[in-house]
Design a protein around this motif. Structure first.
Motif: not given
Lengths: 159, 293
Positions: A2-5, A18, A21, A67, A70, B7-8, B10
């Motif tokens: 999974t990725t985070t924008r 993207d 983590a 992240v 951000d 996993s992350y 917030r």
């Protein structure tokens, strides 16, 4: 995976990506943005070669997840160099032969500039103390301390 | 090396963080400044499935003084402790200690809560909190509880925190006016792990010590409050009294031998720190000279 924008600015330019983590800020600026002036030495916070600025404060980019950055304003050695902010400090390093092997130099410059922004006229012991998180493998650092001291004095004369 | 995959999340609030903690239990790690957690991840000494980032929870930030208790939010950074006027005025021991914690770039991100919850036996702040008789404010889904520093630190990287709990703040009683503090650590290079260090709080009563709390670090699996100070409280301080206290201190310590320092070296440092501290808080440098002789 999974990725985070994320969206942030790097040297004043907006960047969004993207990201996984586990990606740290050093690897992000080097591998995804091609800003390889930020060096990766120990990858556990000891050597300081990866020092850059986040929201105006120096941090270890190997100990910062991208992240976590951000929404932040990131500045790398390329940014400080291109803007001319540290042109005098870079010239002093060159003139005083303060590069040693050169690997620690970007982190040394970031950290030295951080000191000079906070303290206009540092003692040599203060310079050594502030740079103590950037010791690498060459040892010595006398020329580096000389260059930082010389820059501080020159900036004082100009102001 | 690079950190293993995780996993992350917030956290949006303390309640959200607590809900995530009870959902993931031991598989989760709290991320605040990350200055101890990220090295452990990069060295693959830790491999949590989930990181819960509390770094943006403003409710955990800040320093407040009320009724002679200083409340320090868990996300207060080492750099904030160095520059805070409240800390300089009320808890100078923490300001002195903060200057010895790693380096400027690390102090800009490292947090007091993260430092204490990590419970590194070589770390400065756990010893300070023991010297200052601080209380840890711990939040869980069931509510809040307080644990004294002497009961909080349980061993190497071990604390009284349960897996579903979060260290939210530290309450530090403000020392009485006229109290003095002492801080020193022996390191090979500035910012390195201490080989042995001392955080101390003293109440000076005329020429005597009304109370003396000597909290040693990097000498045991947790900060150590010396019992040997009973030889120094309420008596006239002479080189003989100091020598007695040093002998007693030596008997109560069982320091480790490791890559930082040998046990014998740590014992030597502990004795040195005892007389230097007493000479310093009493303003009697000649005591240090006599003790060397």
């Amino acid at each position: 995976m999974t990725t985070t924008r994320i969206a942030l600015t790097v040297n004043g330019e907006s960047v969004s990506a993207d990201v996984p983590a586990r990606l740290n800020l050093a690897d992000f600026v080097r591998d995804q943005l091609g800003l390889t002036g930020t060096h990766v030495g120990c990858e556990h916070g000891v050597c300081g070669a990866c020092t850059l600025r986040v929201d105006g404060e120096i941090v270890r980019s190997c100990l910062t997840l991208v992240v976590q950055a951000d929404g932040c304003a990131v500045e790398t050695i390329e940014g400080l160099s291109d803007s001319g902010e540290i042109a005098d400090l870079q010239a002093a390093f060159r003139e005083r032969n303060a590069l040693q092997c050169g690997y620690c130099t970007p982190g040394m410059l970031m950290t030295a500039q951080d000191l000079l922004r906070k303290c206009a006229n540092p003692e040599r012991t203060e310079i050594r103390e502030h740079l103590s998180g950037n010791y690498c493998r060459c040892t010595g650092y006398h020329a580096i301390v000389d260059a930082v001291e010389r820059t501080a004095k020159a900036r004082q004369r100009r102001s | 090396m690079k950190a293993p995959a995780f996993s992350y999340v917030r956290a949006e609030s303390v309640e959200h963080a607590l809900e995530l903690l009870s959902r993931h239990g031991n598989a989760a790690k709290i991320l605040s400044g990350g200055q101890s957690l990220l090295p452990a991840l990069n060295l693959r000494l830790a491999a949590p499935a989930v990181l819960i980032d509390i770094g943006r929870l403003d409710e955990l930030r800040g320093i407040k003084l009320r009724d002679d208790v200083v409340t320090i939010g868990a996300l207060t950074r080492h750099a904030d402790l160095l520059t805070s006027e409240e800390i300089s005025a009320s808890l100078p021991l923490l300001r002195k200690a903060a200057a010895h914690v790693a380096h400027p770039a690390i102090r800009n991100r490292g947090t007091i809560g993260g430092n204490l919850a990590h419970a590194d036996p070589a770390s400065e702040f756990p010893a300070c909190m023991l010297a200052l008789d601080a209380r840890m404010v711990i939040r869980g889904e069931g509510g809040e509880r307080r644990v004294n520093a002497r009961d909080f630190f349980r061993g190497i990287y071990e604390t009284a925190l349960e897996p579903h709990e979060l260290l939210a703040a530290i309450e530090v009683p403000r020392p009485q006016p006229g109290s003095r503090t002492y801080f020193h650590e022996f390191v090979r290079r500035s910012g390195d792990y201490a080989m042995t260090g001392l955080a101390a709080l003293a109440h000076v009563d005329g020429a005597q010590l009304g109370d003396l709390r000597l909290s040693y670090f990097a000498i045991s699996d947790r900060p150590h409050l010396a019992r040997a100070t009973s030889h120094l409280v309420g008596v006239e301080i002479t080189a003989e009294r100091i020598a007695e206290a040093q002998a007693e201190l030596d008997a109560e310590l069982d320091p480790p031998d490791d890559q930082q320092a040998s046990a014998a070296m740590r014992r030597h440092f502990a004795r040195l720190l005892l007389f230097r501290c007493v000479a310093d808080v009493l303003g009697r440098p000649e005591l240090a000279m006599e003790a060397v002789r």
